[in-house]
Design an enzyme around this catalytic site. Sequence first.
Site, PDB file in Angstrom:
ATOM      1  CB  CYS A  95      28.305  43.963  27.126  1.00 25.63           C
ATOM      2  SG  CYS A  95      28.641  42.906  25.588  1.00 25.63           S
ATOM      3  CG  PHE A  96      27.713  38.543  30.385  1.00 22.30           C
ATOM      4  CD1 PHE A  96      28.427  38.493  31.820  1.00 22.30           C
ATOM      5  CD2 PHE A  96      27.460  37.288  29.950  1.00 22.30           C
ATOM      6  CE1 PHE A  96      28.440  37.520  32.496  1.00 22.30           C
ATOM      7  CE2 PHE A  96      27.542  36.005  30.771  1.00 22.30           C
ATOM      8  CZ  PHE A  96      28.046  36.323  31.991  1.00 22.30           C
TER       9      PHE A  96
END
EC number: 2.9.1.3
Length: 366
Positions: A95-96
Site C-alpha cells: 500500500c502507500f
Amino acid sequence: MADNSSDYRALFLNDVPMMDARAPVEFSKGAFPGVINLPLMNDIERQKVGTCYKQHGQDAAIQLGHQLVCGQVKDERVEAWVEFARANPNGYLYCFRGGLRSQTVQRWLKDAGVDYPRILGGYKAMRTFLLDTLHEAVTECDLVVLGGMTGTGKTEVLTQLPNGLDLEGVANHRGSSFGKRATGQPAQIDFENRLAINLLKKRAAGIEQFVVEDESRLVGSCNVPLELHQAMQGCPVVWLEDSFEHRVERILADYVVNLCAEFISVKGEELGFGLFADRLLQSLNNIHKRLGGERHQRLLALMQTALEEQQRSGAVELHRGWIEGLLGEYYDPMYAYQREHKAARIEFAGNQFEVSGYLSERSSRR
C-alpha cells in the site's frame, strides 16, 4: 510464504510481480511498470475514511473502513487478490506506507487460505529508493550526450548501444514538436520510476557510462529530472551527421508512415487516419508563431495536399515537400545555432557507423 520484504533493489531487478492496494486515484498519479492495482478501497471509500480519520481518529476510521468494505464488496475484492496471488506465487503486495491497508489485505488473504508477503515501507519507500537510484547514477556515472540535426537517426544509434539511455522511449514521445505518439505519455512519476529502474538494471549489468540523446528539459509532457538535465549541459557531446536526403527519408518514415500505422493500429483504419492527420496539422500549428505567418501557410498547404493524396491513394511522396521546408527553413538553422554553442564540448562527429563505433569504443575505456 516468502518473508515480507524491504529489498527494493531485488524487487525491481527481478521484475517481481506486485499488487498495489492503494486507491485508483493514488495509482493513477504514479506507480511502477507492470504493477496491478487491486485496491482495498475505491476512491470514494478512501475519501470517507480519510475524512473520518481527521475528525474522529484512527479507531473510528478503521471501523468505518470495515463497514464500507464488507459483504459482497469484500468478497469480490478478496477473490481478485486470491486470483492475483495464485497467478503470481512469487509476488508481493503493498500500500502507500506498508501500513494498515496492506496489513489488512494480507490478513484477509490469510483468512481465505493464502499466505502472501507484503513490501515493508510500501510505495513511499520504493519511490524514495528509485529517486536515490537516479541521484546516485547522475553523481557516480559518466554521461555522453548524442547530438545531431533532426532526422539523423540519434534514437536508432542510442537504442543499439547497451549503455544507451532512451529518454524518448521512456517518455513515449519523440521529443520534438511533432513527437506525440498514438498512445499517451506516462505520468511524470511513472516516467521517473521507469527511468530509475532502467538505470538500476543497466548499472547492475556493470554499465557506468551512459549515452543520452540531446534533449530539452521537456520530452513532451515529461520533465527530465533536473539533476540529470543539468549534468547533460556540461558533459561531452558526440555529434551525429547524415545527408539532407537521408534525413528527409527518415522523417518521412518515422513521422508519416510509421505514425500513421500506429494510429490505425490503435484506432482502426478510418478513425486512425483522421487522428493521424489531425496530429500532424496540430503539430505544425503549434510552431506557427516561430515559423511566421507566410511560411506556416505555405508548409500547411503542402501538408494538407500530401494528406489528401495519402488518404486517396496511400502514396506518401508529397509529404517530402513540407518535410524539406521544415528541415531547411526551421529545424536546421535552429540546430546549427545549438551546435555552435556546443562546439567546445563536441569530441567526435561522424555518420551512424562511425558514431556507433566511437561510442562503443569509448564505453570500454572506463
